[in-house]
Structures are given as structure tokens and as C-alpha cells.
Design a protein around this motif. Structure first.
Motif, PDB file in Angstrom:
ATOM      1  N   VAL A 195       0.881  -1.174   0.000  1.00 43.09           N
ATOM      2  CA  VAL A 195       0.000   0.000   0.000  1.00 43.09           C
ATOM      3  C   VAL A 195       0.918   1.223   0.000  1.00 43.09           C
ATOM      4  O   VAL A 195       1.268   1.767   1.050  1.00 43.09           O
ATOM      5  N   SER A 196       1.332   1.639  -1.179  1.00 44.07           N
ATOM      6  CA  SER A 196       2.373   2.664  -1.288  1.00 44.07           C
ATOM      7  C   SER A 196       1.867   4.071  -1.039  1.00 44.07           C
ATOM      8  O   SER A 196       2.611   4.947  -0.593  1.00 44.07           O
ATOM      9  N   MET A 197       0.597   4.354  -1.323  1.00 37.84           N
ATOM     10  CA  MET A 197       0.038   5.692  -1.135  1.00 37.84           C
ATOM     11  C   MET A 197      -1.206   5.599  -0.260  1.00 37.84           C
ATOM     12  O   MET A 197      -2.117   4.824  -0.544  1.00 37.84           O
ATOM     13  N   HIS A 198      -1.229   6.391   0.810  1.00 44.25           N
ATOM     14  CA  HIS A 198      -2.384   6.401   1.705  1.00 44.25           C
ATOM     15  C   HIS A 198      -2.376   7.694   2.492  1.00 44.25           C
ATOM     16  O   HIS A 198      -1.350   8.399   2.577  1.00 44.25           O
ATOM     17  N   VAL A 199      -3.505   8.028   3.091  1.00 44.25           N
ATOM     18  CA  VAL A 199      -3.653   9.306   3.771  1.00 44.25           C
ATOM     19  C   VAL A 199      -2.740   9.430   4.985  1.00 44.25           C
ATOM     20  O   VAL A 199      -2.388  10.529   5.411  1.00 44.25           O
ATOM     21  N   GLY A 200      -2.299   8.298   5.534  1.00 46.19           N
ATOM     22  CA  GLY A 200      -1.442   8.338   6.711  1.00 46.19           C
ATOM     23  C   GLY A 200      -0.021   8.799   6.436  1.00 46.19           C
ATOM     24  O   GLY A 200       0.744   9.005   7.382  1.00 46.19           O
ATOM     25  N   LEU A 201       0.333   8.972   5.179  1.00 45.33           N
ATOM     26  CA  LEU A 201       1.688   9.415   4.865  1.00 45.33           C
ATOM     27  C   LEU A 201       1.978  10.815   5.388  1.00 45.33           C
ATOM     28  O   LEU A 201       3.130  11.219   5.489  1.00 45.33           O
ATOM     29  N   THR A 202       0.933  11.555   5.726  1.00 45.29           N
ATOM     30  CA  THR A 202       1.149  12.910   6.248  1.00 45.29           C
ATOM     31  C   THR A 202       1.639  12.912   7.693  1.00 45.29           C
ATOM     32  O   THR A 202       2.026  13.967   8.193  1.00 45.29           O
ATOM     33  N   GLY A 203       1.617  11.755   8.380  1.00 50.08           N
ATOM     34  CA  GLY A 203       2.193  11.719   9.715  1.00 50.08           C
ATOM     35  C   GLY A 203       1.414  10.879  10.708  1.00 50.08           C
ATOM     36  O   GLY A 203       0.255  10.532  10.484  1.00 50.08           O
ATOM     37  N   PRO A 204       2.050  10.564  11.851  1.00 53.67           N
ATOM     38  CA  PRO A 204       1.416   9.745  12.890  1.00 53.67           C
ATOM     39  C   PRO A 204       0.380  10.534  13.676  1.00 53.67           C
ATOM     40  O   PRO A 204       0.446  11.762  13.762  1.00 53.67           O
ATOM     41  N   PHE A 205      -0.554   9.808  14.261  1.00 60.78           N
ATOM     42  CA  PHE A 205      -1.530  10.441  15.149  1.00 60.78           C
ATOM     43  C   PHE A 205      -2.144   9.377  16.049  1.00 60.78           C
ATOM     44  O   PHE A 205      -2.082   8.176  15.752  1.00 60.78           O
ATOM     45  N   SER A 206      -2.732   9.836  17.147  1.00 65.97           N
ATOM     46  CA  SER A 206      -3.407   8.943  18.083  1.00 65.97           C
ATOM     47  C   SER A 206      -4.752   9.544  18.466  1.00 65.97           C
ATOM     48  O   SER A 206      -4.964  10.759  18.347  1.00 65.97           O
ATOM     49  N   LEU A 207      -5.651   8.695  18.935  1.00 69.34           N
ATOM     50  CA  LEU A 207      -6.977   9.119  19.379  1.00 69.34           C
ATOM     51  C   LEU A 207      -7.301   8.424  20.693  1.00 69.34           C
ATOM     52  O   LEU A 207      -6.898   7.271  20.906  1.00 69.34           O
ATOM     53  N   ALA A 208      -8.002   9.117  21.570  1.00 69.51           N
ATOM     54  CA  ALA A 208      -8.418   8.542  22.851  1.00 69.51           C
ATOM     55  C   ALA A 208      -9.886   8.851  23.084  1.00 69.51           C
ATOM     56  O   ALA A 208     -10.323   9.995  22.900  1.00 69.51           O
ATOM     57  N   ARG A 209     -10.647   7.821  23.486  1.00 70.21           N
ATOM     58  CA  ARG A 209     -12.041   8.029  23.850  1.00 70.21           C
ATOM     59  C   ARG A 209     -12.130   8.115  25.367  1.00 70.21           C
ATOM     60  O   ARG A 209     -11.757   7.184  26.079  1.00 70.21           O
TER      61      ARG A 209
END
Length: 266
Positions: A195-209
Motif C-alpha cells: 500500500v504505497s500511497m495512503h492518507v497516513g503518509l502525512t504523519g502519525p496520530f493517536s486518538l483517545a475516547r
């Protein structure tokens, strides 16, 4: 002792209050153990009286936590922007993490974490070890009662980035990842190299509920980071999370691929 600055003081006070409540201690009982009056404890907890290192040491004694609050203060010379995220992480019922470059901190081994922290050559050995200790302490949330459900998506390239001198450390890290992925509250998914191109290439992130069902996000960059709590921005991160997660392999296939990565080195 010098007073602690905001927002570090507010964060530590919140953790002390939470620990006192979890121990079932009244302010009076806590004060006896800490060496302060109940009125002093009340004033600190309501933030009408400054938090000092003397009070922090007393809090460690009162709840018998082995000096945890003092270690937090030593480490949380961490940037102030990160403190709200630590609070969210500690209280979260669900966590989501996307990492295209590193194994998430909550899943790192000591050896891997130390190697990552040492990439900052400005840090002394003592500073490296303090930061590592705090990172490992954070992982306790995954084994506590009512632990959050963590779903992590990691780029396959992260695991394959292992030169000969780093291979043993990465092999140990992958072994830990496969073991953690077998736990009911932890899911680890690999985003395959194909999967060479994907939206996550812009950088890491995390989420918490959070317990009140609100989501918050966190993003880091070379100069620091930011905690996201605006609804529209959180919605954007949630959308990107869904897109990245949809490209990742299922849990069982991810575990098999992790094992294949180690096998390929032998």
C-alpha cells in the motif's frame, strides 16, 4: 522547595487526587500519611494553594506508590502540550494509534524505546533513562483493571527498518508485539508495504475516547506536537483513522507477517 509551574502542577494534582480516591482515603487520612493537614490537602487539590515538591514526596508516602509522583515530575519536564494527552491516555476507554515511522510508545520494549530516545544526541544518559522509565510506566494502563482497548496500525516498513546492528533489538520488539496482539484488549495491524500511497503518509496520530464518550486526538512533529479536542478536527482525524485502518491487514494476518519479518533475517 520551589513551587511547580502550571500546567505540570495541575496535571500532578489531578493524578494525586485520583490516586487518593482509588485508595479510598479521605483528605484527612491522606494528610496524616503525607504529613500535611486536611485543610492543606484540600487547598492543594482545589488549586488554591501551590503544589510543592515537599507535598509530592508526602503524597508518594501516603499512597505508597514507590515514588511515582516524584518520577513523573522528573520526567514531565515533558513539553506542556503533552500533559493533556497523558491525562487523556490514562483515563481513556479506547485508544487508536497510527504510526508510519516507529512502534507506538505504549507497545515499545525497553531496548527499542531506549534506542529511539537516544536518537536525540543532546540528551544525557540520565535523561535518556528518565524518559524511558516514564514511557514504560505509561504502559501500565494496558494491564490494569478495566484497561482501554488499544488498536494500533503500524507500517510494515517500521519493522523492516533494522540494520544488522539493530536487528536483535527489533526481533525482541516484534516478539513483544506478537505477544501483545494476542491480548483481548490489544489489536495490532500492519499496513503492508504494497500500500504505497495512503492518507497516513502525512504523519502519525493517536486518538483517545474519554469516559464521557468524547474523543481527543494527538499529533507529534519535529518541534513538539498538539492535542486536538475541537469536534471538527477530531472528526477529520477519525475519518483518516478509518481510511488507514481499512488499508491494514487483519489481526491474524498481521501477526503472521510480523513473524515472517523475523524469519526473513535468519
Amino acid at each position: 522547595m520551589a513551587d511547580l509551574p502550571h500546567p505540570l502542577a495541575a496535571f500532578i494534582v489531578n493524578e494525586i487526587r485520583r490516586s487518593r480516591g482509588a485508595a479510598g482515603m479521605t483528605q484527612e487520612a491522606f494528610g496524616r500519611g503525607a504529613g500535611f493537614s486536611a485543610s492543606h490537602v484540600s487547598a492543594v487539590e482545589s488549586e488554591t494553594r501551590a503544589l510543592t515538591m515537599d507535598f509530592i514526596k508526602g503524597a508518594d508516602r501516603a499512597v505508597k506508590n514507590g515514588g511515582l509522583f516524584q518520577r513523573m515530575v522528573a520526567e514531565l519536564g515533558a513539553p506542556s502540550w503533552f500533559l493533556p494527552w497523558l491525562d487523556a491516555e490514562r483515563t481513556a476507554t479506547q485508544l487508536r494509534s497510527f504510526q508510519p515511522t516507529l512502534v507506538p510508545g505504549l507497545l515499545q520494549t525497553e531496548s527499542y524505546g531506549r534506542a529511539v530516545i537516544r536518537c536525540n544526541e543532546t540528551l544525557s544518559d540520565d535523561e535518556v533513562e528518565k524518559r524511558l522509565a516514564h514511557r514504560i510506566d505509561r504502559q501500565a494502563i494496558l494491564t490494569r483493571a478495566n484497561a482501554p482497548h488499544l488498536v494500533a496500525v503500524i507500517a510494515e516498513a517500521v519493522l523492516r527498518r533494522a540494520g544488522a546492528e539493530f536487528r536483535d533489538i527489533m526481533a525482541g520488539q516484534i516478539k513483544q508485539l506478537t505477544a501483545l496482539a494476542e491480548r483481548p484488549n490489544i489489536s495490532v495491524h500492519l499496513l503492508p508495504d504494497e500500500v504505497s500511497m495512503h492518507v497516513g503518509l502525512t504523519g502519525p496520530f493517536s486518538l483517545a475516547r474519554l469516559p464521557e464518550h468524547k474523543w481527543v486526538g494527538e499529533m507529534e512533529n519535529q518541534l513538539g506536537g498538539v492535542v486536538i479536542d475541537r469536534d471538527d478536527e477530531v472528526d477529520t482525524l477519525m475519518s483518516r483513522w478509518e481510511m488507514v485502518r481499512s488499508e491494514a491487514l487483519p489481526r491474524r494476518q498481521s501477526i503472521e507477517l510480523m513473524k515472517d519479518v523475523v524469519t526473513s533475517w535468519t
